[in-house]
Design an enzyme around this catalytic site. Sequence first.
Site, PDB file in Angstrom:
ATOM      1  N   CYS A  10      38.627  16.560 -18.014  1.00 13.49           N
ATOM      2  CA  CYS A  10      37.505  16.030 -18.786  1.00 13.49           C
ATOM      3  C   CYS A  10      36.997  17.163 -19.688  1.00 13.49           C
ATOM      4  CB  CYS A  10      36.399  15.542 -17.852  1.00 13.49           C
ATOM      5  SG  CYS A  10      36.953  14.218 -16.755  1.00 13.49           S
TER       6      CYS A  10
ATOM      7  N   CYS B 248      34.128  19.621 -18.481  1.00 15.55           N
ATOM      8  CA  CYS B 248      34.124  20.088 -17.087  1.00 15.55           C
ATOM      9  C   CYS B 248      34.925  21.372 -16.931  1.00 15.55           C
ATOM     10  CB  CYS B 248      34.690  19.007 -16.180  1.00 15.55           C
ATOM     11  SG  CYS B 248      34.785  19.521 -14.453  1.00 15.55           S
TER      12      CYS B 248
ATOM     13  N   SER C 258      32.092   8.043 -12.582  1.00 14.89           N
ATOM     14  CA  SER C 258      31.859   8.910 -13.739  1.00 14.89           C
ATOM     15  C   SER C 258      32.172   8.127 -14.994  1.00 14.89           C
ATOM     16  CB  SER C 258      32.747  10.157 -13.640  1.00 14.89           C
ATOM     17  OG  SER C 258      32.250  11.006 -12.646  1.00 14.89           O
TER      18      SER C 258
ATOM     19  N   ASN D  28      25.461  20.648 -17.831  1.00  9.49           N
ATOM     20  CA  ASN D  28      25.316  22.036 -17.392  1.00  9.49           C
ATOM     21  C   ASN D  28      26.207  22.862 -18.296  1.00  9.49           C
ATOM     22  OD1 ASN D  28      23.603  21.760 -14.979  1.00  9.49           O
ATOM     23  ND2 ASN D  28      25.280  20.454 -14.310  1.00  9.49           N
TER      24      ASN D  28
ATOM     25  N   CYS E 169      27.715  19.507  -1.241  1.00  8.45           N
ATOM     26  CA  CYS E 169      28.629  18.983  -2.262  1.00  8.45           C
ATOM     27  C   CYS E 169      30.009  19.596  -2.006  1.00  8.45           C
ATOM     28  CB  CYS E 169      28.094  19.368  -3.646  1.00  8.45           C
ATOM     29  SG  CYS E 169      29.194  18.904  -4.990  1.00  8.45           S
TER      30      CYS E 169
ATOM     31  N   GLU F  66      35.254  25.709  -3.943  1.00  6.00           N
ATOM     32  CA  GLU F  66      33.846  25.975  -3.679  1.00  6.00           C
ATOM     33  C   GLU F  66      33.146  24.752  -3.112  1.00  6.00           C
ATOM     34  OE1 GLU F  66      32.953  29.429  -6.934  1.00  6.00           O
ATOM     35  OE2 GLU F  66      31.957  27.510  -7.190  1.00  6.00           O
TER      36      GLU F  66
ATOM     37  N   CYS G 272      41.543  20.623 -10.778  1.00  6.18           N
ATOM     38  CA  CYS G 272      41.533  19.179 -11.049  1.00  6.18           C
ATOM     39  C   CYS G 272      42.483  18.894 -12.196  1.00  6.18           C
ATOM     40  CB  CYS G 272      40.116  18.729 -11.420  1.00  6.18           C
ATOM     41  SG  CYS G 272      39.989  16.937 -11.660  1.00  6.18           S
TER      42      CYS G 272
ATOM     43  N   GLY H  89      37.733  18.572  -8.156  1.00  7.08           N
ATOM     44  CA  GLY H  89      38.818  17.639  -7.890  1.00  7.08           C
ATOM     45  C   GLY H  89      38.428  16.176  -7.958  1.00  7.08           C
ATOM     46  N   GLU H  90      39.447  15.338  -7.982  1.00 11.19           N
ATOM     47  CA  GLU H  90      39.260  13.888  -8.021  1.00 11.19           C
ATOM     48  C   GLU H  90      39.659  13.324  -6.649  1.00 11.19           C
ATOM     49  OE1 GLU H  90      37.992  11.275  -9.796  1.00 11.19           O
ATOM     50  OE2 GLU H  90      38.841  10.202  -8.092  1.00 11.19           O
TER      51      GLU H  90
ATOM     52  N   CYS I 143      27.177  20.958 -11.215  1.00  9.61           N
ATOM     53  CA  CYS I 143      28.405  20.170 -11.320  1.00  9.61           C
ATOM     54  C   CYS I 143      29.279  20.665 -12.456  1.00  9.61           C
ATOM     55  CB  CYS I 143      28.126  18.692 -11.562  1.00  9.61           C
ATOM     56  SG  CYS I 143      26.422  18.258 -11.740  1.00  9.61           S
TER      57      CYS I 143
ATOM     58  N   SER J 155      32.335  10.407  -5.573  1.00 13.01           N
ATOM     59  CA  SER J 155      32.287  10.290  -7.026  1.00 13.01           C
ATOM     60  C   SER J 155      33.706  10.299  -7.588  1.00 13.01           C
ATOM     61  CB  SER J 155      31.481  11.461  -7.592  1.00 13.01           C
ATOM     62  OG  SER J 155      31.514  11.448  -9.004  1.00 13.01           O
TER      63      SER J 155
HETATM   64  N1  SAH Z   1      36.380  13.899 -10.163  1.00 13.70           N
HETATM   65  C1  SAH Z   1      35.198  13.254  -9.657  1.00 13.70           C
HETATM   66  C2  SAH Z   1      34.300  14.149  -8.828  1.00 13.70           C
HETATM   67  C3  SAH Z   1      34.030  15.538  -9.298  1.00 13.70           C
HETATM   68  S1  SAH Z   1      33.042  15.805 -10.722  1.00 13.70           S
HETATM   69  C4  SAH Z   1      34.439  12.631 -10.816  1.00 13.70           C
HETATM   70  O1  SAH Z   1      34.801  12.855 -11.951  1.00 13.70           O
HETATM   71  O2  SAH Z   1      33.520  11.866 -10.562  1.00 13.70           O
HETATM   72  C5  SAH Z   1      31.409  15.345 -10.261  1.00 13.70           C
HETATM   73  C6  SAH Z   1      30.527  14.976 -11.431  1.00 13.70           C
HETATM   74  O3  SAH Z   1      30.156  16.123 -12.186  1.00 13.70           O
HETATM   75  C7  SAH Z   1      31.226  14.044 -12.394  1.00 13.70           C
HETATM   76  O4  SAH Z   1      30.392  12.997 -12.796  1.00 13.70           O
HETATM   77  C8  SAH Z   1      31.519  14.969 -13.545  1.00 13.70           C
HETATM   78  O5  SAH Z   1      31.725  14.284 -14.730  1.00 13.70           O
HETATM   79  C9  SAH Z   1      30.284  15.847 -13.563  1.00 13.70           C
HETATM   80  N2  SAH Z   1      30.405  17.055 -14.377  1.00 13.70           N
HETATM   81  C10 SAH Z   1      31.523  17.748 -14.657  1.00 13.70           C
HETATM   82  N3  SAH Z   1      31.260  18.791 -15.467  1.00 13.70           N
HETATM   83  C11 SAH Z   1      29.937  18.767 -15.720  1.00 13.70           C
HETATM   84  C12 SAH Z   1      29.046  19.589 -16.470  1.00 13.70           C
HETATM   85  N4  SAH Z   1      29.483  20.667 -17.128  1.00 13.70           N
HETATM   86  N5  SAH Z   1      27.748  19.251 -16.508  1.00 13.70           N
HETATM   87  C13 SAH Z   1      27.291  18.184 -15.828  1.00 13.70           C
HETATM   88  N6  SAH Z   1      28.079  17.381 -15.081  1.00 13.70           N
HETATM   89  C14 SAH Z   1      29.392  17.653 -15.026  1.00 13.70           C
END
Ligand code: SAH
Length: 349
Positions: free
Chosen positions: A114, A117, A218, A294, A103, A90, A110, A163-164, A337, A195
């Site tokens: 985390c 996420c 992050s 979120n 975005c 997406e 991924c 993804g990372e 996010c 990011s």
């Molecule tokens: N893998 C990369 C980029 C993708 S995630 C990274 O981790 O930075 C982009 C951002 O969204 C990251 O900071 C991640 O921690 C955050 N994110 C993931 N899940 C989320 C959620 N449920 N609510 C708010 N931010 C979230």
Amino acid sequence: MKNLFGLSLAGIEELVTAMGEPKFRAGQIYSWLYAKRTPEIVAMTNLSAPLRAALVEQNDLRWIEVADRQFSEDGTIKSLYRLDDGAAIESVYIPETRRQTICISTQAGCPLKCAFCLTGISGYKRNLKPWEILSQVADGMDQAKKASPRDERPWNVVVMGMGEPLLNYENTMSALRILMDPKGFAITPKKLTLSTVGILPALEKLKLEPVRPNLAISLHAPTSKLRGELMPIEHKYALKDVIEAADSYPSPRGGRVTYEYVLLKDVNDRDEHAHALARLLRGRNGKVNLIPLNAAEPIPFDTPRQAQVARFEGILLDAGVPVSVRKPRGQDVLAACGQLRMKKMSPAC
Ligand code: SAH
């Protein structure tokens, strides 16, 4: 057939010289693909008709396939794409007051897992190719242009989707080079943000790139112990080393590194966490972006109350650490996010 979209200038030069054409044709094709973003080879009118015919015969020109779009009340558009092998990704288009942001995703799923996420929860499939990454920007710009042809607000691209990016370094950078190229998409590096959790070997490579985007790290916790509970990657690339690496990141035009911090109620959002974060970042060339979680069904955390978000922000401000709070966008279409690729797709996709 070979897809022209996604090729670098060098790649196009190779292709045209193999066809017996002069090298400068490559620059013309490159401009059609990325500056004008024409959807068809036949529309490349400064190429001779026989060259266009030969190109059509031997090549494709296509963006990734749109499977679904969801339109939020606040103007956010979430686009779901179906890739050739069935994987789903997406991107999100976010109109703001003075700019428009896209975005984008760099992986289908991924592998980092985390704890907060949804992308992590739903699994990992593969790295995206440069054309699959670039397509998301081309499609988003195309959508926006169709909706309001005279909108001149500058574009921002954030590599914050699924993804990372630093686990898909080469393909991501191939795409970013074309995005940042004044003769390509012409997004200035200052308006592009990558990011990452801080994959250290790749971060070191990124520092040496001649043209680099902004960096967002992050962080999500002020201590290694807590970060390790939320982000398994902490056990490989520890917070202290990541921050040290980020300290010497050469941001475009001397800007600051952003530290993203998802606020999870009663987990990392207490006053003591804010004080510890302030101690960690005070005096560094960084700023904090607080992201109230979120929340969504399978995520085992809650969003903090507004008052606690404000307290957290205040503690950082008092300590002299620049801080902003991210406004949630597109919540009615789950575009925020960490929420991408849910609802429509089974987790196995
Ligand atoms: N893998 C990369 C980029 C993708 S995630 C990274 O981790 O930075 C982009 C951002 O969204 C990251 O900071 C991640 O921690 C955050 N994110 C993931 N899940 C989320 C959620 N449920 N609510 C708010 N931010 C979230």
